[in-house]
Design a protein around this motif. Sequence first.
Motif, PDB file in Angstrom:
ATOM      1  N   ALA A  80       0.832  -1.206   0.000  1.00 45.24           N
ATOM      2  CA  ALA A  80       0.000   0.000   0.000  1.00 45.24           C
ATOM      3  C   ALA A  80       0.866   1.255   0.000  1.00 45.24           C
ATOM      4  CB  ALA A  80      -0.931   0.000   1.209  1.00 45.24           C
ATOM      5  N   VAL A  81       0.316   2.332  -0.506  1.00 45.50           N
ATOM      6  CA  VAL A  81       1.024   3.610  -0.566  1.00 45.50           C
ATOM      7  C   VAL A  81       0.276   4.640   0.269  1.00 45.50           C
ATOM      8  CG1 VAL A  81       2.050   3.160  -2.816  1.00 45.50           C
ATOM      9  CG2 VAL A  81      -0.208   4.227  -2.674  1.00 45.50           C
ATOM     10  N   ALA A  82       1.011   5.585   0.835  1.00 45.36           N
ATOM     11  CA  ALA A  82       0.424   6.616   1.696  1.00 45.36           C
ATOM     12  C   ALA A  82       0.126   7.872   0.884  1.00 45.36           C
ATOM     13  CB  ALA A  82       1.369   6.942   2.841  1.00 45.36           C
ATOM     14  N   ARG A  83      -1.022   8.454   1.122  1.00 45.29           N
ATOM     15  CA  ARG A  83      -1.409   9.710   0.479  1.00 45.29           C
ATOM     16  C   ARG A  83      -2.142  10.583   1.499  1.00 45.29           C
ATOM     17  NH1 ARG A  83       1.622   7.957  -2.624  1.00 45.29           N
ATOM     18  NH2 ARG A  83       1.368   7.597  -4.884  1.00 45.29           N
ATOM     19  N   ARG A  84      -1.955  11.903   1.363  1.00 48.10           N
ATOM     20  CA  ARG A  84      -2.690  12.844   2.205  1.00 48.10           C
ATOM     21  C   ARG A  84      -4.061  13.075   1.598  1.00 48.10           C
ATOM     22  NH1 ARG A  84      -0.747  15.085   6.455  1.00 48.10           N
ATOM     23  NH2 ARG A  84       1.483  14.900   6.934  1.00 48.10           N
ATOM     24  N   VAL A  85      -5.084  12.912   2.438  1.00 46.29           N
ATOM     25  CA  VAL A  85      -6.454  13.091   1.972  1.00 46.29           C
ATOM     26  C   VAL A  85      -7.183  14.047   2.902  1.00 46.29           C
ATOM     27  CG1 VAL A  85      -6.538  10.776   0.955  1.00 46.29           C
ATOM     28  CG2 VAL A  85      -7.324  11.129   3.305  1.00 46.29           C
ATOM     29  N   CYS A  86      -8.279  14.568   2.407  1.00 43.51           N
ATOM     30  CA  CYS A  86      -9.161  15.399   3.224  1.00 43.51           C
ATOM     31  C   CYS A  86      -9.900  14.511   4.204  1.00 43.51           C
ATOM     32  CB  CYS A  86     -10.146  16.140   2.322  1.00 43.51           C
ATOM     33  SG  CYS A  86     -11.414  17.058   3.236  1.00 43.51           S
ATOM     34  N   ARG A  87      -9.922  14.902   5.461  1.00 44.83           N
ATOM     35  CA  ARG A  87     -10.577  14.087   6.478  1.00 44.83           C
ATOM     36  C   ARG A  87     -12.088  14.052   6.297  1.00 44.83           C
ATOM     37  NH1 ARG A  87      -8.926  15.722  12.305  1.00 44.83           N
ATOM     38  NH2 ARG A  87     -10.156  13.845  12.712  1.00 44.83           N
ATOM     39  N   LEU A  88     -12.647  14.994   5.544  1.00 48.11           N
ATOM     40  CA  LEU A  88     -14.089  15.029   5.344  1.00 48.11           C
ATOM     41  C   LEU A  88     -14.497  14.287   4.081  1.00 48.11           C
ATOM     42  CD1 LEU A  88     -16.825  16.055   6.337  1.00 48.11           C
ATOM     43  CD2 LEU A  88     -16.427  18.157   5.016  1.00 48.11           C
ATOM     44  N   SER A  89     -13.829  14.576   2.955  1.00 50.39           N
ATOM     45  CA  SER A  89     -14.241  14.013   1.672  1.00 50.39           C
ATOM     46  C   SER A  89     -13.493  12.749   1.291  1.00 50.39           C
ATOM     47  CB  SER A  89     -14.046  15.048   0.566  1.00 50.39           C
ATOM     48  OG  SER A  89     -12.659  15.275   0.346  1.00 50.39           O
ATOM     49  N   GLY A  90     -12.329  12.516   1.886  1.00 55.65           N
ATOM     50  CA  GLY A  90     -11.513  11.376   1.497  1.00 55.65           C
ATOM     51  C   GLY A  90     -10.797  11.575   0.183  1.00 55.65           C
ATOM     52  N   LEU A  91     -10.933  12.754  -0.423  1.00 54.75           N
ATOM     53  CA  LEU A  91     -10.272  13.052  -1.691  1.00 54.75           C
ATOM     54  C   LEU A  91      -8.875  13.600  -1.431  1.00 54.75           C
ATOM     55  CD1 LEU A  91     -13.341  14.713  -3.459  1.00 54.75           C
ATOM     56  CD2 LEU A  91     -12.463  12.379  -3.798  1.00 54.75           C
ATOM     57  N   ARG A  92      -8.134  13.819  -2.503  1.00 55.40           N
ATOM     58  CA  ARG A  92      -6.785  14.339  -2.372  1.00 55.40           C
ATOM     59  C   ARG A  92      -6.825  15.700  -1.687  1.00 55.40           C
ATOM     60  NH1 ARG A  92      -3.988  13.488  -7.812  1.00 55.40           N
ATOM     61  NH2 ARG A  92      -5.239  15.311  -8.390  1.00 55.40           N
ATOM     62  N   ALA A  93      -6.025  15.848  -0.640  1.00 59.30           N
ATOM     63  CA  ALA A  93      -6.119  17.053   0.198  1.00 59.30           C
ATOM     64  C   ALA A  93      -5.590  18.282  -0.514  1.00 59.30           C
ATOM     65  CB  ALA A  93      -5.351  16.827   1.492  1.00 59.30           C
ATOM     66  N   THR A  94      -6.215  19.419  -0.197  1.00 53.06           N
ATOM     67  CA  THR A  94      -5.762  20.738  -0.649  1.00 53.06           C
ATOM     68  C   THR A  94      -5.403  21.554   0.586  1.00 53.06           C
ATOM     69  OG1 THR A  94      -7.926  21.809  -0.540  1.00 53.06           O
ATOM     70  CG2 THR A  94      -7.414  20.546  -2.550  1.00 53.06           C
ATOM     71  N   PRO A  95      -4.778  22.716   0.415  1.00 52.03           N
ATOM     72  CA  PRO A  95      -4.441  23.548   1.585  1.00 52.03           C
ATOM     73  C   PRO A  95      -5.641  23.940   2.434  1.00 52.03           C
ATOM     74  CG  PRO A  95      -3.194  24.255  -0.324  1.00 52.03           C
ATOM     75  CD  PRO A  95      -4.186  23.254  -0.828  1.00 52.03           C
ATOM     76  N   ASP A  96      -6.852  23.908   1.852  1.00 48.14           N
ATOM     77  CA  ASP A  96      -8.042  24.290   2.617  1.00 48.14           C
ATOM     78  C   ASP A  96      -8.603  23.144   3.465  1.00 48.14           C
ATOM     79  OD1 ASP A  96      -8.128  26.897   1.632  1.00 48.14           O
ATOM     80  OD2 ASP A  96      -9.174  26.259  -0.183  1.00 48.14           O
ATOM     81  N   CYS A  97      -8.077  21.949   3.302  1.00 45.69           N
ATOM     82  CA  CYS A  97      -8.671  20.757   3.937  1.00 45.69           C
ATOM     83  C   CYS A  97      -8.042  20.448   5.286  1.00 45.69           C
ATOM     84  CB  CYS A  97      -8.478  19.532   3.040  1.00 45.69           C
ATOM     85  SG  CYS A  97      -9.306  19.618   1.456  1.00 45.69           S
TER      86      CYS A  97
END
Length: 736
Positions: free
Chosen positions: A594-611
Motif C-alpha cells: 500500500a502507498v500513503a497519500r494525504r487526503v481530506c478528512r471530510l471528503s476522502g479526496l486528495r487534500a488541498t491547503p483548505d482541507c
Amino acid sequence: MSRRVCILCIALAIAAAAAAAVAVWIATPLPPQLAAPGPIPSVTLLDRSGVLLRTTRAPDGTRGGSIPLDEIDPKLLQAFLAMEDRRFYEHGGVELRALVRALRDDVRAGHGIAGGSTITMQLARLLRGTPRSAAGKLSQILWAWRLEAHLDKQRILELYLNRVPLGQGASGVAAGAALYFDADARELSLGQAAMLGALARAPSRDNPLAAPERARARRALTLRRLVELGFARPADADRATREPLIARDRRSGSFAAPHFTTHVLQERGAPVDGTWRTTLDLSLQTALEAEVRHTVDVLRDRVVAHAAVVVLDNPTGEVLAWVGSPDFWADTAGQVDMVVSPRQPGSALKPFLYGLALDRGYTAASVLPDLPHTYRTTLGPYRPRNYDRRFHGPVRAREALASSYNIPAVELAERLGIGSLYRTLHLAGFASLDHGAEYYGLGLALGNGDVTLLELANGYRALANGGVWTPVRGRTDAPAGETQRVMSTGAAALVLDMLSDPVARVPAFGLETPLDFAFPTAAKTGTSRHFTDNWAVATTGRFTVAVWVGNFNGRPMQGVGGITGAGPLLHRAVLLTARAYPPGVLPTPPQAGAVARRVCRLSGLRATPDCPQTVEWFLPGTEPSRDCDWHVAGRVVLPAEYAEWAATSRTQADSSAGFHITSPQDGDSYGVPVGVDARYATLALRAAGGASELGVRWFVDGRETREPRWRLTPGTHTIRAETPRGERAEVRIEVR
C-alpha cells in the motif's frame, strides 16, 4: 411305594442333582477376566507442556483406575463397610437375614425384590451384569458363593472398591475421589470418605453435583454409622459434616479445561488408546478461567451470568485457552460451551464486509453515507439505526468500521450484494451460517446470523495471517488442514490497520477504551439485537483472543455494551496472553504494497491547503485521482445528498455548546510513559461543537499538524483548533 413317596423321591433326587451341579459349578475356577483390575482409562490428555489435563473413560464408558487395597485410605474401607455391608467379614457371601428383611419390605411396598445385597453380591452384579429382578438376585447369590469360594475377603473388597459406580460415569474410588474432590483415594478426609461411601446405594439420586441436599443428608447418615461402629469419634464426625461436599476448585488435576478436552475427545474419531499432547496452555487457561469468573461477578448486577474466552495461536491455529463457561460444574447449564454454541455476533462481522469492499475497489478513505434510509427487502422495509441513534453524514470507511456505524455497513452490503458477503463469511470459516444469503438479508452485515466464538476467533486469525483461513488445532499432532483465501493480503492489512486505529474509534467510543493496547492490536466489539450477546475480539501478530459475555438463556443484559461488557474481559485476556506469548507485529499496509497519500478528512479526496488533512493508505491503483472540491475558499460545500443532514446538523450545533477542544483539556499535565514505544506515546486531538463535524485544523505551538494524534514532547505547549467557519479554540498543556 405310594405315588406320593415316588414324587418325593424324584424331587429329592432332582434337588440333590441340582445341588451337586451348583457345587461343581461353584468349585470350578473363575474366568480369568473376572479377577482382572478395574477399568483402565483409554486416553490421557496432556497440555502443551506435558501437564495432565484429563483421563478419559474406559471402553465400557466409565471413568476408571485401579488401586491396590493396601493403598486405599482405611477411612474409605470403613465408610463402605458401614453403609453397604457391616458384617462383610462374617458371612460367606450372602446375608440371609438381610435378604429376608429386604424381601419383606419390598412386598409391603409393592416393589420387586431389591436391597439386601452384600458387597460380594454387588461385586457379582458388577462383574456379570445381572438384572435387578428375582432371577437377577438369584444369579447374584450363586455368583457370590462362587466368588467367596475362590477369592479371599481382601481381594473381593479390592475388586469391589475399584468397580463400584459413584455417579457421573466414575467407576471405583480412585475415579470418584478424583472427580469430586480432585484428590487421591490413598489419602482422603473423613468427610470425603463418607461422601463416597454414601454414593454407592444410589449414585445418581444422591449425587452431590445434581442433588447437593440429598448428598449432604446421605453423608451425615454415613458419619453417624461410622460413629456407631466405632470407626470415627463423634468430634471428628461433627467436623466432617462441615466439610464442602465437593472440591471448591476442581479445575486442575485430572479434569482440567473440561470444555476443551471434551471437544478434543469428540473430534478424535475412532477410539484410540494412548497419551495425547494437546495444544492447550494450562497456566494461561487457569488464569483466564479466573478472569471469566471475575467478569461475571462484576457484571452480575447488570444481569450478566455467563462469559467465555478462546485464545488461538495465529501461525499454527493451535488452541491456547478455551473457557466455555464460568463454572463447568455449576448445577444449572455449567456444561454449556459458549465457545462452540452459535449466537448472533452483531458488529463483530463487519471487518469481513469491509475486506470484501477493499477487494472490490473501495478504500479506507471512501466516503459512505450515514443518513436515514429505508431498504426494500423480501422481508419488508428495513431501516437500520446506529448504536447512538444518530446520523453522522459523510463518513470515511476507516471511521465507519472503527466506530462501528451500522448504516454505512448496511449501505455497503447493499452495494456489494448480500450473496458476496455470505460467500466471504463462509470462506472465513463461519459454517454455522447454514441458511441461504436471502434468509439473513442485509441484516447479515450487522451480524444477525448465529456463529460461534471459535469461528469468530479463527476468522480474525485469518486477517492476521494475510487473509488466509486454516482450521484450528487442538492436538499438536493434528494435520495443518486445508487453506482458504478470504481476502487479498492488501485488504487484510488495511482492515487490521483500521481496526487498530484508536483515533478512528473516538467518535463512537471516546478517548479511552479497553481496545487500546501498548502494542499493535486490531480489535472489534459486537452486540446482538436486544443486548442478549456481547462480543469482543483482538488479534496481534502472534495470537487472537475472542470473548463473549451474556446469558445462556438469552436474557437481555442491562446497560452492557462491547466497551463495558466484553471489552474489559478482552483487555485483561490479551494482557495475560501477552505475558506468555510476545504479541509481535501485525501485517502493515506498507508490507502489503500500500502507498500513503494525504487526503481530506471530510471528503476522502486528495487534500488541498483548505482541507483538514490526514494520511491514508491505498492499495496500488486505488489512490484518489482528484483534489477535494468540498472545501472551497474557506467554505464547505457538501454533495446534495447531505444537504438535509447538514442543515439538521448545523441547527443542532447552533443550539448546543460552542466550538471547543475536548482533548486535551486546558491545563492538563502529561508524563511520557516509561518503557512504551514512542509511536504509542501520543495524545488524541479532538474537538466538538460548532462546525467541528465539517473538519478541524490543528496547530501545536503555531505549527499546523496534519495528524489526528500528536506525539508527546516534553515542555509547555499551546494547542489550537480551527473550523472552516473560522471558529477557534485554544488550550495550554504541559508534558513532563
